[in-house]
Structures are given as C-alpha cells and as structure tokens.
Enzyme design. Sequence first.
Site, short mmCIF file in Angstrom:
data_model
loop_
_atom_site.label_atom_id
_atom_site.label_comp_id
_atom_site.label_asym_id
_atom_site.label_seq_id
_atom_site.Cartn_x
_atom_site.Cartn_y
_atom_site.Cartn_z
N TYR A 53 1.14 -1.15 0.43
CA TYR A 53 0.19 -0.11 -0.10
C TYR A 53 0.56 1.52 -0.26
O TYR A 53 1.35 1.53 0.65
CB TYR A 53 -0.88 -0.08 1.09
CG TYR A 53 -2.27 -1.32 1.34
CD1 TYR A 53 -1.83 -2.04 0.06
CD2 TYR A 53 -2.86 -1.10 2.34
CE1 TYR A 53 -3.09 -2.87 0.29
CE2 TYR A 53 -3.93 -2.00 2.22
CZ TYR A 53 -3.87 -2.75 1.28
OH TYR A 53 -5.15 -3.86 1.16
N LEU A 212 -22.73 1.85 -2.77
CA LEU A 212 -23.85 1.42 -2.10
C LEU A 212 -23.74 2.54 -1.36
O LEU A 212 -24.69 2.78 -0.40
CB LEU A 212 -23.12 0.07 -1.56
CG LEU A 212 -23.58 -1.29 -2.22
CD1 LEU A 212 -22.98 -2.19 -0.96
CD2 LEU A 212 -25.06 -1.19 -1.71
N GLY A 214 -24.47 5.39 -2.71
CA GLY A 214 -25.32 6.16 -3.15
C GLY A 214 -25.66 7.37 -4.24
O GLY A 214 -25.72 7.83 -4.62
#
Length: 325
Positions: A53, A212, A214
């Site tokens: 990472y 999810l 939105g």
Amino acid sequence: MEQRHLGRTGLRVSRLGLGTLTWGRDTDEHDAAEQLKAFWDAGGTLVDTADVYGGGEAEYLLGQLMESLVPRRDLIVSTKAGSVPDPDRRTDGSRGHLLAALDASLARLGTDYVDLWQLHAFDPHTPLEESLHALDIAVSSGRARYVGVSDFCGWQLAKAGTWQLSGDRTRLAGTQMEYSLLQRGIEREVLPAALDLGIGLLPSSPLGRGVLTGKYRHGTPADSRGGSEALAPFVEPYLDEAASRIVDAVATAADGLAATPLQVALAWVRDRPGVTAPIIGARNARQLAAALSVESLSLPDEIFRALDDVSAPVHHYPDHDWSTL
C-alpha cells in the site's frame, strides 16, 4: 465499539476495521492522523494495511502515528505480504520473500510484531505448504501473533485451513475478501469453508467500492473514485442495471429507517454470518465518521431479508443440492 473474536481464536477486534489502502498516496499524513484518532476515539482497534500500500508508505505512516498519536498497545495491527509490483508475477509466496517482507514491514511499522499477518494472495507458482510454513515461522519467532490469508478462493482456503489444522501448525484466524450487497460471490464456497473451519471473515470493499453510498445514482461526481481516471475501471463493474436496482433498494430502506444508504449497506454486511469486521477504506475523516456512525444501527429482520432477496446471487449446481434443480 463492540469487539468480536476473529474466527475460532482468542483474538478480539473491533467489529469495524480501518483500511489504509490510500494512505501515503491519496491520504496524506494529516488526513491519516485524523482518521486514526477518530477511529481510536470511537473504540476501533483493527487497522489493516499491507506492504504494497503506497509502496510501503502506508505502513511507514501508521508506524509514525503509533509513535506519536495512538499507543501501539491499543491497536490490532494487520498487514499482508505476497503481492509484488511485477507485471510478470503478481504474487510471490515463497518463504524467503514472505519472511523478508515481514521484516521490512516491521521496520516500517516501528514494532516488533504484528497482531495479524496475512498472505495477500494465492501464489500458483509456489507450493502452498511453503507459503504456509512462513506463517508458522512468523508466529513461532514472535513476529506475528495470529495469521490469515486474503483473496483465496474456496478450494484454496479449504486446503490452507485444513493443512494448518493438521500437525503442530498455527490455525488460520481470518480471511480477507471482497463482500457486499453488490458482491456476494464468496457465499458460494469461500464463506461455507470459513464457517466450517472457524476462520473469521474480514470483508473488504463492504460498500461496493463506494457505489452503495448512493453517490452514483444520478451521475458520477468529479471528486469520486468513479470520476478518477485511475480508479474508474475499479468502480465501473458496479454501475450496471442490476447494481442500480440494489442501490435503489438500499436507499428505500434507508429512507424508512431515517438512516443513510451507507449505514444500511454497512450494517447488512457487518451482521452477516461469519463476518468479524468489515474493513472501511475512507479517504478522509469525514467519510470515516459517516461509516463509524453505523455502530448504533441494527437492521430490522424484515429489512435484512428484503435486502437479501433483492441482492441474492444465482447459485446452481454444485452449490445447491442437485435433487432440487
């Protein structure tokens, strides 16, 4: 924050984990410090990172913050090894590479041990027993307290977990896999194997890569991952019509509960059978605070079942009894 055991072990972790995928890349030191402090203040303990990472910067940054901001003893530090930045060989599960990578991770983290060390991916070019032997050495040498795997498919997890239960070996505590209302593929074989073997599940991308929440219902925000040239291909698979129906159902449930779509989607995956702690990868403290607010939400059974139904994957032979097909 509620604490849960990771698999069939004595290791207890917060039921939400803090991911550091963007640390040292999109998340600078200031934002990382704000995130870690907010997570710690909320009772969070599990912080997940990996040696690749930010090219190692995420581990280094976490190490600096443990020295100056949050006590090392208050965190459950999880890191991974095995992924390599080589286009010709994306994984290296050799014992030599893994143990050298662990030593390098410890140096960047500024600690003598990690609480959870995971094989980042399955290496088809190295005997699995060799990779798993590195996990045993890490525990016996005191460099890791517990071990696990990441992104192993069903048969790979079953083989690894069974191997570690035989002889004088360290059992697998956890497996990290993508899991959300938009990605339920692990329910075919990975999750049943994990439940049977007592391996805890740490879901990554529990918010469907951000879909999810939105935020993409009416277009793609310019400052979102989907609006980024580098990350747009990562989000695009979850912007189809089937995903849109699921997102609409989550939004409807959220309206009825006076909650946000993020809270509803995260509560659903957090409370699925076998799940120990979803890993939240926020870019800033504001996004993390929105995720941490889910601690007070439990979905009513009827909402839980409705979301199950609208997002149910199609499973046929051999996942279901052949006589029912």
